[in-house]
Design an enzyme around this catalytic site. Structure first.
Site, PDB file in Angstrom:
ATOM      1  CB  SER A 120      49.775  63.130  48.659  1.00  0.00           C
ATOM      2  OG  SER A 120      49.572  64.477  48.526  1.00  0.00           O
ATOM      3  CD  GLU A 153      52.795  61.976  40.537  1.00  0.00           C
ATOM      4  OE1 GLU A 153      53.967  61.577  40.517  1.00  0.00           O
ATOM      5  OE2 GLU A 153      52.080  61.909  41.567  1.00  0.00           O
TER       6      GLU A 153
HETATM    7  N1  LIG Z   1      50.142  70.260  50.856  1.00  0.00           N
HETATM    8  C1  LIG Z   1      50.768  69.598  49.905  1.00  0.00           C
HETATM    9  O1  LIG Z   1      51.983  69.760  49.676  1.00  0.00           O
HETATM   10  C2  LIG Z   1      50.010  68.645  49.028  1.00  0.00           C
HETATM   11  C3  LIG Z   1      50.519  68.339  47.749  1.00  0.00           C
HETATM   12  C4  LIG Z   1      49.779  67.505  46.903  1.00  0.00           C
HETATM   13  C5  LIG Z   1      48.569  66.976  47.340  1.00  0.00           C
HETATM   14  N2  LIG Z   1      48.112  67.270  48.597  1.00  0.00           N
HETATM   15  C6  LIG Z   1      46.806  66.704  48.980  1.00  0.00           C
HETATM   16  O2  LIG Z   1      45.819  67.728  48.812  1.00  0.00           O
HETATM   17  C7  LIG Z   1      44.781  67.575  49.797  1.00  0.00           C
HETATM   18  C8  LIG Z   1      44.663  68.868  50.590  1.00  0.00           C
HETATM   19  O3  LIG Z   1      45.888  69.163  51.195  1.00  0.00           O
HETATM   20  P1  LIG Z   1      46.226  70.642  51.727  1.00  0.00           P
HETATM   21  O4  LIG Z   1      47.654  70.630  52.076  1.00  0.00           O
HETATM   22  O5  LIG Z   1      45.697  71.661  50.777  1.00  0.00           O
HETATM   23  O6  LIG Z   1      45.343  70.672  53.067  1.00  0.00           O
HETATM   24  P2  LIG Z   1      44.858  71.946  53.914  1.00  0.00           P
HETATM   25  O7  LIG Z   1      44.711  71.484  55.308  1.00  0.00           O
HETATM   26  O8  LIG Z   1      45.697  73.142  53.623  1.00  0.00           O
HETATM   27  O9  LIG Z   1      43.385  72.243  53.308  1.00  0.00           O
HETATM   28  C9  LIG Z   1      42.311  71.347  53.404  1.00  0.00           C
HETATM   29  C10 LIG Z   1      41.006  72.141  53.405  1.00  0.00           C
HETATM   30  O10 LIG Z   1      39.921  71.209  53.276  1.00  0.00           O
HETATM   31  C11 LIG Z   1      38.861  71.645  54.107  1.00  0.00           C
HETATM   32  N3  LIG Z   1      37.998  70.490  54.384  1.00  0.00           N
HETATM   33  C12 LIG Z   1      38.234  69.456  55.243  1.00  0.00           C
HETATM   34  N4  LIG Z   1      37.234  68.562  55.156  1.00  0.00           N
HETATM   35  C13 LIG Z   1      36.357  69.036  54.231  1.00  0.00           C
HETATM   36  C14 LIG Z   1      35.142  68.535  53.674  1.00  0.00           C
HETATM   37  N5  LIG Z   1      34.595  67.385  54.074  1.00  0.00           N
HETATM   38  N6  LIG Z   1      34.525  69.263  52.705  1.00  0.00           N
HETATM   39  C15 LIG Z   1      35.052  70.431  52.288  1.00  0.00           C
HETATM   40  N7  LIG Z   1      36.212  70.966  52.791  1.00  0.00           N
HETATM   41  C16 LIG Z   1      36.853  70.253  53.734  1.00  0.00           C
HETATM   42  C17 LIG Z   1      39.532  72.230  55.323  1.00  0.00           C
HETATM   43  O11 LIG Z   1      38.669  73.132  55.995  1.00  0.00           O
HETATM   44  C18 LIG Z   1      40.756  72.926  54.704  1.00  0.00           C
HETATM   45  O12 LIG Z   1      40.508  74.282  54.390  1.00  0.00           O
HETATM   46  C19 LIG Z   1      45.158  66.341  50.605  1.00  0.00           C
HETATM   47  O13 LIG Z   1      44.512  65.226  50.054  1.00  0.00           O
HETATM   48  C20 LIG Z   1      46.657  66.249  50.417  1.00  0.00           C
HETATM   49  O14 LIG Z   1      47.136  64.925  50.567  1.00  0.00           O
HETATM   50  C21 LIG Z   1      48.783  68.109  49.431  1.00  0.00           C
END
Ligand SMILES: NC(=O)c1ccc[n+]([C@@H]2O[C@H](COP(=O)([O-])OP(=O)(O)OC[C@H]3O[C@@H](n4cnc5c(N)ncnc54)[C@H](O)[C@@H]3O)[C@@H](O)[C@H]2O)c1
Length: 395
Positions: A120, A153
């Site tokens: 993000s 995006e």
């Molecule tokens: N939550 C939102 O609203 C949102 C929206 C758009 C984009 N994002 C982006 O998406 C990504 C994930 O966000 P999220 O909210 O799903 O996070 P989250 O914490 O719910 O999930 C992340 C997952 O990644 C795993 N993980 C961490 N390091 C790892 C690695 N090296 N290899 C494999 N797995 C690994 C963790 O165990 C966890 O299950 C981030 O980059 C975030 O900026 C989030």
């Protein structure tokens, strides 16, 4: 649609589990990997429940639901991702960890596999920085919840091959999504253009012009589904504050994006929003807002005692002027096309109208007037009008 390409999703949290569902629903075989195996198991249990509900509602047949679930395979090792034509990474938001992961993937995947990040707030170009072949890296930024929100995006980095963005755009369309292409700049389209919806609302509150329910009601009266404070509580004040701070820092501390103490104090006091039962409002166990619970500003300013209709109009004009200014500025800096900027705000954050189209109802000169007035009153660069808005107003 050609669904023979295997898709790998890395990170089985909020976003990864939703993206895996979207890809499987589109007919692809999906491999889902997470360093915590329990996260993958939890995602699959969650998906089963979601699919059961869709069957109950008659949106899917039992066979379709079974097909979707069976197309997602858990992976216990990164090597299991070999053979994937597209990898979508949705792990922790940390540049170093993401770079390390992609460097490892380069040794596992075929040379023509596309590497996508769902980041993000980080730069796609920076994530691709450590790769031997950065030309196959792209941003695919889904919105939460990924299976429900249509916007994606598509963000080519500086080194991305020119053929990748059109290819990913076509793929996202085939997945039933609404893709927009944008430049690799902080906040991409939505997280940049939407900042004043929160920031200016807080500012109006801090000045004591109106209380939170009044500001929320004013914005809903012009078609926003939720008011700024209700929406911040839904997103989570910790997440929203982090995005605000990240965008502000990434723009080299441009005062337009400056975070507020009100937001910071919410986070510090654990008032994270709906998920913690309390944020700007207090919530009952079903997530409904309890009456009369919005918090007071730091200054303790009482709500303005002006005419309610006038106060409401003033709130809308001010927030809308700032949003429209951001949309013009994103266009000025060629972050995306006018059409994609408007599409992003309606499909990613459910705005009732695209901001550029909306600005035409009263005309660019009107919005320039509002901003010039604010800048003269406060003497702050925060309210400086975009050069493009000024051109449109004068042209
Ligand atoms: N939550 C939102 O609203 C949102 C929206 C758009 C984009 N994002 C982006 O998406 C990504 C994930 O966000 P999220 O909210 O799903 O996070 P989250 O914490 O719910 O999930 C992340 C997952 O990644 C795993 N993980 C961490 N390091 C790892 C690695 N090296 N290899 C494999 N797995 C690994 C963790 O165990 C966890 O299950 C981030 O980059 C975030 O900026 C989030």
């Amino acid at each position: 649609m050609d669904t023979s390409m295997k898709v790998a999703v890395i990170g089985a949290g909020t976003m990864g589990s939703g993206i895996a569902q979207v890809a499987a629903q589109a007919g692809h075989k999906v491999v889902l990997f997470d360093t915590r195996r329990e996260a993958v198991d939890k995602a699959l249990v969650g998906l089963r429940k979601t699919l059961d509900k869709l069957v109950e509602k008659g949106k899917l047949t039992a066979e379709q639901a079974e097909g979707i679930h069976s197309r997602i395979t858990p992976a216990s090792d990164l090597k299991d991702l070999a053979g994937s034509g597209l990898v979508i990474e949705a792990i922790i938001e940390d540049l170093g960890i993401k770079k390390k992961l992609f460097a490892e993937l380069e040794g596992i995947l075929a040379a023509d596999a596309v590497l996508a990040t769902n980041t993000s707030s980080l730069s796609v170009t920076a994530i691709a920085g450590g790769l031997m072949h950065p030309e196959r890296m792209v941003g695919l930024h889904f919105f939460n919840p990924a299976p429900l929100l249509p916007l994606v995006e598509v963000v080519p980095g500086l080194a991305t091959d020119e053929a990748i963005a059109p290819r990913m755009t076509a793929l996202m369309q085939a997945w039933g999504k609404t893709p927009v292409v944008c430049k690799d700049t902080p906040g991409f389209i939505v997280n940049r253009v939407a900042r004043p919806f929160y920031g200016e609302a807080i500012r109006i509150y801090e000045e004591g012009i109106a209380d939170m329910p009044t500001i929320d009601a004013a914005m809903k009266s012009v078609g926003f589904k939720m008011g700024p404070f209700e929406l911040m509580d839904l997103i989570g004040n910790d997440i929203n504050f982090t995005v605000t701070k990240t965008v502000w820092e990434a723009f080299f501390y441009d005062p337009r994006y400056k975070p507020s103490f009100t937001q910071q104090r919410q986070v510090e006091s654990g008032r994270l929003g709906r998920k913690s039962g309390r944020g700007y409002y207090q919530y009952d166990t079903s997530g409904a807002i309890l009456p009369q619970t919005s918090v007071r500003s730091l200054a303790g300013s009482p709500p303005s005692s002006g005419d309610p209709a006038e106060v409401s109009a003033q709130i809308v004009e001010r927030i809308l002027a700032m949003l429209i200014n951001e949309a013009y500025d994103a266009l000025f800096w060629q972050v995306a096309s006018a059409n994609d900027i408007d599409l992003a705000m309606t499909k990613g954050v459910n705005y009732p109208k695209g901001l550029l189209a909306w600005s035409e109802e009263k005309g660019a000169a009107h919005w320039l007037d509002v901003l010039d007035g604010l800048q003269a009153r406060y003497g702050e660069d925060r309210y400086r009008p975009s050069l493009l808005l000024r051109h449109r107003a004068n042209g």
